[in-house]
Scaffold this motif. Structure first.
Motif, mmCIF file in Angstrom:
data_model
loop_
_atom_site.group_PDB
_atom_site.id
_atom_site.type_symbol
_atom_site.label_atom_id
_atom_site.label_comp_id
_atom_site.label_asym_id
_atom_site.label_seq_id
_atom_site.Cartn_x
_atom_site.Cartn_y
_atom_site.Cartn_z
ATOM 1 N N ARG A 302 51.829 107.565 -69.276
ATOM 2 C CA ARG A 302 50.866 107.445 -70.374
ATOM 3 C C ARG A 302 50.311 106.027 -70.452
ATOM 4 N N PRO A 303 48.982 105.868 -70.446
ATOM 5 C CA PRO A 303 48.393 104.544 -70.687
ATOM 6 C C PRO A 303 48.324 104.259 -72.183
ATOM 7 N N ILE A 304 48.737 103.064 -72.579
ATOM 8 C CA ILE A 304 48.753 102.654 -73.984
ATOM 9 C C ILE A 304 48.050 101.314 -74.113
ATOM 10 N N LEU A 305 47.116 101.225 -75.065
ATOM 11 C CA LEU A 305 46.426 99.975 -75.344
ATOM 12 C C LEU A 305 47.186 99.217 -76.420
ATOM 13 N N VAL A 306 47.562 97.982 -76.093
ATOM 14 C CA VAL A 306 48.360 97.156 -76.991
ATOM 15 C C VAL A 306 47.687 95.791 -77.126
ATOM 16 N N GLU A 307 47.703 95.276 -78.341
ATOM 17 C CA GLU A 307 47.150 93.946 -78.585
ATOM 18 C C GLU A 307 48.222 92.889 -78.359
ATOM 19 N N ILE A 308 47.886 91.881 -77.564
ATOM 20 C CA ILE A 308 48.765 90.728 -77.350
ATOM 21 C C ILE A 308 48.194 89.556 -78.131
ATOM 22 N N GLN A 309 49.003 88.995 -79.011
ATOM 23 C CA GLN A 309 48.565 87.887 -79.856
ATOM 24 C C GLN A 309 49.264 86.605 -79.440
ATOM 25 N N SER A 310 48.521 85.497 -79.514
ATOM 26 C CA SER A 310 49.064 84.180 -79.178
ATOM 27 C C SER A 310 48.670 83.180 -80.252
ATOM 28 N N LEU A 311 49.556 82.247 -80.509
ATOM 29 C CA LEU A 311 49.290 81.143 -81.425
ATOM 30 C C LEU A 311 49.722 79.863 -80.726
ATOM 31 N N ILE A 312 48.738 79.008 -80.381
ATOM 32 C CA ILE A 312 48.984 77.759 -79.674
ATOM 33 C C ILE A 312 48.688 76.608 -80.632
ATOM 34 N N THR A 313 49.699 75.810 -80.920
ATOM 35 C CA THR A 313 49.554 74.684 -81.848
ATOM 36 C C THR A 313 50.191 73.440 -81.243
ATOM 37 N N PRO A 314 49.663 72.247 -81.564
ATOM 38 C CA PRO A 314 50.266 71.007 -81.041
ATOM 39 C C PRO A 314 51.701 70.859 -81.527
ATOM 40 N N THR A 315 52.569 70.436 -80.640
ATOM 41 C CA THR A 315 53.975 70.269 -80.997
ATOM 42 C C THR A 315 54.196 68.986 -81.784
ATOM 43 N N LEU A 316 55.133 69.014 -82.695
ATOM 44 C CA LEU A 316 55.456 67.852 -83.508
ATOM 45 C C LEU A 316 56.645 67.089 -82.964
ATOM 46 N N PHE A 317 57.293 67.639 -81.936
ATOM 47 C CA PHE A 317 58.476 67.016 -81.364
ATOM 48 C C PHE A 317 58.243 66.774 -79.873
ATOM 49 N N GLY A 318 59.251 66.257 -79.219
ATOM 50 C CA GLY A 318 59.078 65.912 -77.817
ATOM 51 C C GLY A 318 58.958 67.113 -76.903
ATOM 52 N N ASN A 319 59.745 68.176 -77.153
ATOM 53 C CA ASN A 319 59.738 69.354 -76.287
ATOM 54 C C ASN A 319 58.953 70.478 -76.947
ATOM 55 N N ALA A 320 58.019 71.050 -76.203
ATOM 56 C CA ALA A 320 57.217 72.156 -76.726
ATOM 57 C C ALA A 320 58.074 73.410 -76.856
ATOM 58 N N LYS A 321 57.805 74.194 -77.872
ATOM 59 C CA LYS A 321 58.574 75.403 -78.153
ATOM 60 C C LYS A 321 57.848 76.623 -77.610
ATOM 61 N N ARG A 322 58.602 77.561 -77.042
ATOM 62 C CA ARG A 322 58.050 78.817 -76.526
ATOM 63 C C ARG A 322 58.807 79.972 -77.178
ATOM 64 N N THR A 323 58.081 80.875 -77.827
ATOM 65 C CA THR A 323 58.680 82.025 -78.497
ATOM 66 C C THR A 323 57.910 83.277 -78.118
ATOM 67 N N ALA A 324 58.628 84.344 -77.797
ATOM 68 C CA ALA A 324 57.992 85.605 -77.397
ATOM 69 C C ALA A 324 58.669 86.764 -78.105
#
Length: 453
Positions: A302-324
């Motif tokens: 079955r083909p399913i259409l799904v929306e993928i959302q992203s939020l890219i914001t400048p990091t406030l600390f030294g290491n950038a955060k990645r969440t999925a």
């Protein structure tokens, strides 16, 4: 008098040790070793798969017969099982507490007894009056449906011999007790022996059996892995208790595909199947919102259409955060690295939050292009046309690679009103795209971003 022998069994993986261990050497779990009385394995004179005495025979002499199936009124349930309930099969259904496992099986039991077969619903967690209250709410009734609140396997086997049901429901396997074993209810030895006994009943007496299994905090079915190895089909009932949609996913099926999913909506009178899940996943999508892209993903056939959302914001600390959420974390990191190297997007100092809407989990190569467009859209603060969808795998050199079943994916997008589909250029050969949707073939990720933005 013979001395009683004891052994220590890991309640997480079933590892057996002659002495106590704080940490299981097999699975690494701490404080899971429980002392149990060692019992000699029972030798069965018949084959556990067929229920008869097994004899070697030539492969050319084996007769192939199509397994008989019984269809329920829930088309999504039939789809996940591969076309219906296989008679004499052993099906394990796992899920979080309160997700709706008992509701689903009680509805299925009511529909199976309507076909003329006897159904024995054994519950070790609820009384008969509690099950009756749920059955009234679900409008489930019938003279061929028997409710049996019991957890003693000796009494259950005796009742099976008396009633001779065609279908058996065990809710749940962790509450059943085998009196011949000197171990606590829900232990590894109890679950293993009870599952073996249920398999012998299912195969020798052709009793289709459904088993409900509890899950651990990691999301796996509680008990030893042998539990999943012994059954014919393993289904996971997933969803959020705070939302109405539920997903029934097949992870093992000896009689069908393991890539199928069924989608249901939990309502006051039970589970209602969702015939067109693509509309459900896209109905709350904002028009011209940045950080949003639609992918046509294949879930089984079955083909399913799904929306993928992203939020890219400048990091406030030294290491950038990645969440999925609903997406593979490693795939997200890979796509962001390709975007930075091949599309000149400075993402190393940006926090990234990605989500597949609707509670569905996407894990196939064809979602790469939509994921990359969604990230670029949020980074550039530029929206994607709401009538665009994206299909394609992205390589480490930035190329867009071909995917399977492109015809079905594009047809599903055209049916839902999408006007343009970005697909791998190598997929454009040997098929004629639909006339009501523009199909754009792309070779690289950089080319796709130039066309979109």
């Amino acid at each position: 008098m013979a001395k009683t022998k004891t052994q220590y069994v890991c309640q997480n993986c079933g590892y057996i040790s002659p002495r106590y261990l704080g940490r299981c050497p097999e699975c690494g779990a701490w404080n899971q070793m429980v002392e149990e009385v060692a019992t000699a394995p029972q030798v069965k004179a018949f084959n556990q798969v067929t229920g008869t005495v097994a004899k070697p025979q030539k492969l050319t002499d084996v007769n192939i017969t199509k397994e008989p199936r019984v269809k329920t009124k829930l088309g999504e349930f039939n789809r996940v099982l591969g076309g219906g309930v296989v008679l004499g099969s052993l099906v394990l259904i796992g899920g979080d507490p309160g997700i709706g496992k008992s509701t689903l099986l009680l509805q299925v039991s009511g529909q199976l007894q309507a076909t003329g077969g006897k159904v024995l619903y054994v519950s070790g967690e609820e009384s008969a009056s509690q099950i009756k209250l749920r059955a009234d709410r679900l409008n489930v009734s019938g003279d061929n449906l028997y409710i049996y609140p019991e957890n003693d396997m000796g009494n259950i086997k005796q009742t099976i011999d008396e009633i001779k049901p065609d279908f058996l429901v065990i809710d749940s396997i962790q509450t059943m007790n085998e009196p011949s074993l000197n171990s606590v209810v829900g232990s590894v030895s109890q679950v293993r022996e009870i599952t073996a006994e249920l398999m012998r009943i299912a195969k020798s007496k052709q009793v289709t059996t459904f088993i409900v299994g509890h899950v651990t905090k990691e999301g796996n079915i509680a008990g030893p892995k042998i539990l999943e190895h012994m059954v014919d089909t393993v289904l996971y009932f997933e969803g959020d208790m705070h939302h109405t949609y539920r997903i029934l996913r097949s992870v093992k099926n000896r009689f069908g595909s393991t890539n199928e999913i069924g989608i249901f909506e939990m309502q006051g009178d039970g589970l209602i199947e969702v015939a067109n899940p693509s509309e459900v996943f896209l109905e709350e999508r904002l028009q011209n919102a940045n950080g949003s892209a639609v992918v046509v993903s294949m879930e089984g056939t079955r083909p399913i259409l799904v929306e993928i959302q992203s939020l890219i914001t400048p990091t406030l600390f030294g290491n950038a955060k990645r969440t999925a959420s609903g997406l593979d974390y490693n795939r997200v990191s890979l796509i962001m690295a390709v975007l930075e190297k091949r599309a000149n997007l400075m993402l190393q100092n940006q926090d990234a939050y990605l989500k597949a809407t609707g509670g569905v989990k996407l894990n196939e190569p064809a979602i790469d292009l939509a994921m990359a467009v969604s990230i670029a859209s949020s980074y550039k603060d530029m929206g994607v046309l709401p009538t665009d969808c994206f299909i394609g795998e992205i390589g480490l050199t930035g190329e867009v690679r071909r995917v399977n079943r492109i015809e079905q994916r594009v047809k599903e997008a055209a049916k839902l009103g999408f006007k343009r589909a970005f697909v791998p250029k190598n997929n454009l050969s040997r098929w004629e795209p639909p006339k009501d949707i523009e199909v754009v073939g792309v070779k690289t990720l950089a080319q796709t971003l130039k066309l979109v933005f």
